[in-house]
Scaffold this active site. Structure first.
Site, PDB file in Angstrom:
ATOM      1  N   PRO A  32     -73.610 -48.874  14.022  1.00 46.46           N
ATOM      2  CA  PRO A  32     -72.530 -49.835  14.253  1.00 46.46           C
ATOM      3  C   PRO A  32     -71.133 -49.219  14.211  1.00 46.46           C
ATOM      4  CG  PRO A  32     -73.527 -50.162  12.094  1.00 46.46           C
ATOM      5  CD  PRO A  32     -74.415 -49.217  12.841  1.00 46.46           C
ATOM      6  N   ASN A  33     -70.309 -49.740  15.101  1.00 51.47           N
ATOM      7  CA  ASN A  33     -68.877 -49.412  15.207  1.00 51.47           C
ATOM      8  C   ASN A  33     -68.603 -48.034  15.822  1.00 51.47           C
ATOM      9  OD1 ASN A  33     -67.891 -51.895  13.986  1.00 51.47           O
ATOM     10  ND2 ASN A  33     -68.814 -51.110  12.119  1.00 51.47           N
ATOM     11  N   ARG A  40     -60.888 -46.245  16.793  1.00 54.61           N
ATOM     12  CA  ARG A  40     -61.152 -46.733  15.433  1.00 54.61           C
ATOM     13  C   ARG A  40     -60.688 -45.691  14.409  1.00 54.61           C
ATOM     14  NH1 ARG A  40     -67.060 -46.179  12.694  1.00 54.61           N
ATOM     15  NH2 ARG A  40     -66.638 -47.362  10.798  1.00 54.61           N
ATOM     16  N   TYR A  45     -61.923 -40.695  11.989  1.00 57.41           N
ATOM     17  CA  TYR A  45     -63.017 -40.389  12.931  1.00 57.41           C
ATOM     18  C   TYR A  45     -62.566 -39.551  14.134  1.00 57.41           C
ATOM     19  CZ  TYR A  45     -65.478 -43.890  10.187  1.00 57.41           C
ATOM     20  OH  TYR A  45     -66.050 -44.581   9.148  1.00 57.41           O
ATOM     21  N   ALA A  99     -72.459 -47.571   9.041  1.00 52.89           N
ATOM     22  CA  ALA A  99     -72.457 -48.224   7.731  1.00 52.89           C
ATOM     23  C   ALA A  99     -73.867 -48.568   7.242  1.00 52.89           C
ATOM     24  CB  ALA A  99     -71.602 -49.489   7.783  1.00 52.89           C
ATOM     25  N   HIS A 102     -75.593 -46.824   4.217  1.00 54.54           N
ATOM     26  CA  HIS A 102     -75.386 -47.177   2.810  1.00 54.54           C
ATOM     27  C   HIS A 102     -76.107 -48.468   2.406  1.00 54.54           C
ATOM     28  CE1 HIS A 102     -72.349 -44.223   3.694  1.00 54.54           C
ATOM     29  NE2 HIS A 102     -71.716 -45.065   4.496  1.00 54.54           N
ATOM     30  N   ASP A 109     -87.067 -46.666   6.110  1.00 54.07           N
ATOM     31  CA  ASP A 109     -88.514 -46.796   6.324  1.00 54.07           C
ATOM     32  C   ASP A 109     -88.891 -46.372   7.740  1.00 54.07           C
ATOM     33  OD1 ASP A 109     -88.972 -47.657   3.763  1.00 54.07           O
ATOM     34  OD2 ASP A 109     -89.275 -49.766   4.291  1.00 54.07           O
ATOM     35  N   GLU A 120     -79.538 -36.358   9.893  1.00 54.62           N
ATOM     36  CA  GLU A 120     -78.510 -37.373   9.605  1.00 54.62           C
ATOM     37  C   GLU A 120     -77.136 -36.744   9.793  1.00 54.62           C
ATOM     38  OE1 GLU A 120     -78.760 -38.736   5.574  1.00 54.62           O
ATOM     39  OE2 GLU A 120     -76.990 -40.029   5.727  1.00 54.62           O
ATOM     40  N   SER A 124     -67.255 -38.228   9.269  1.00 53.01           N
ATOM     41  CA  SER A 124     -66.314 -38.075   8.146  1.00 53.01           C
ATOM     42  C   SER A 124     -67.047 -37.527   6.922  1.00 53.01           C
ATOM     43  CB  SER A 124     -65.686 -39.428   7.807  1.00 53.01           C
ATOM     44  OG  SER A 124     -66.678 -40.333   7.332  1.00 53.01           O
ATOM     45  N   ARG A 129     -64.661 -40.272   0.399  1.00 53.79           N
ATOM     46  CA  ARG A 129     -64.179 -41.623   0.711  1.00 53.79           C
ATOM     47  C   ARG A 129     -64.599 -42.612  -0.389  1.00 53.79           C
ATOM     48  NH1 ARG A 129     -65.674 -42.972   6.725  1.00 53.79           N
ATOM     49  NH2 ARG A 129     -64.115 -44.601   6.320  1.00 53.79           N
ATOM     50  N   ARG A 133     -69.651 -45.379  -0.055  1.00 52.01           N
ATOM     51  CA  ARG A 133     -70.148 -44.490   1.007  1.00 52.01           C
ATOM     52  C   ARG A 133     -70.864 -43.254   0.440  1.00 52.01           C
ATOM     53  NH1 ARG A 133     -67.559 -46.582   5.681  1.00 52.01           N
ATOM     54  NH2 ARG A 133     -65.566 -47.499   5.125  1.00 52.01           N
TER      55      ARG A 133
END
Ligand code: DHK
Length: 168
Positions: A32-33, A40, A45, A99, A102, A109, A120, A124, A129, A133
């Site tokens: 997302p985002n 953004r 970022y 997000a 977190h 799973d 992964e 940032s 932060r 996070r």
């Protein structure tokens, strides 16, 4: 006589007994985002857009003889479905869960369930932060983690995935 292919044969090799190595496809998955990259919070970022990230991923993957499927979704279930679909069709995944990193046991799973190497990536440095996070549900099930390298983290993630794929 043509040589037998080894794990270290370059992509496109045409001297092997088995002919050119077929290209493997990896999934680059964004949560997302991340569709808002470039506009953004650029101080966090950066200024590159998601299209810029896709281009750099395709370039880096090509250097390793890998094909790319590049996806972004703001929806947790769609990300779960994309991970499931990668099983059996893709060689591995570079995953920035945004997000959901977190919060999402469902994504953790899914990563465990598909039995593919998952790298992964976070643009940032999440550890510099907010405290919320600092915990990742994905990290314990990821094969490798790249944090705080900006969008270059995707390059590093792809290079690491390519390294793992030549070893396995
Ligand atoms: C991206 C997000 O959208 C955040 O929710 C994460 C991650 C960090 C990144 O750095 O790429 O906390």
């Amino acid at each position: 006589m043509a040589a037998l292919r080894t794990l270290h044969c370059p992509p496109g090799c045409d001297v092997c007994l088995y002919g050119p190595m077929s290209e493997q496809t990896i999934l680059i998955l964004n949560g997302p985002n991340l569709n808002l990259l470039g506009t953004r919070e650029p101080a966090v970022y950066g200024h590159e857009t998601l299209a810029d990230v896709e281009a750099l991923c395709r370039e880096e993957a090509a250097r390793h003889g890998l094909e790319v499927e590049f996806l972004q979704s703001n929806h947790e279930g769609t990300l779960v479905d994309a991970l499931h679909a990668a099983r059996g069709t893709h060689a591995g995944v570079v995953f920035n869960p945004g997000a959901y990193t977190h919060t999402s046991i469902a994504l953790a799973d899914a990563v465990s369930g598909i039995e593919l190497p998952v790298i992964e990536v976070h643009i940032s440095n999440v550890h510099a932060r907010e405290a919320f996070r600092h915990h990742s549900f994905i990290s314990p099930v990821a094969r490798s983690i790249v944090i705080g390298a900006g969008t270059n983290g995707y390059r590093l993630g792809i290079a690491q995935l390519a390294h793992l794929l030549t070893e396995e």
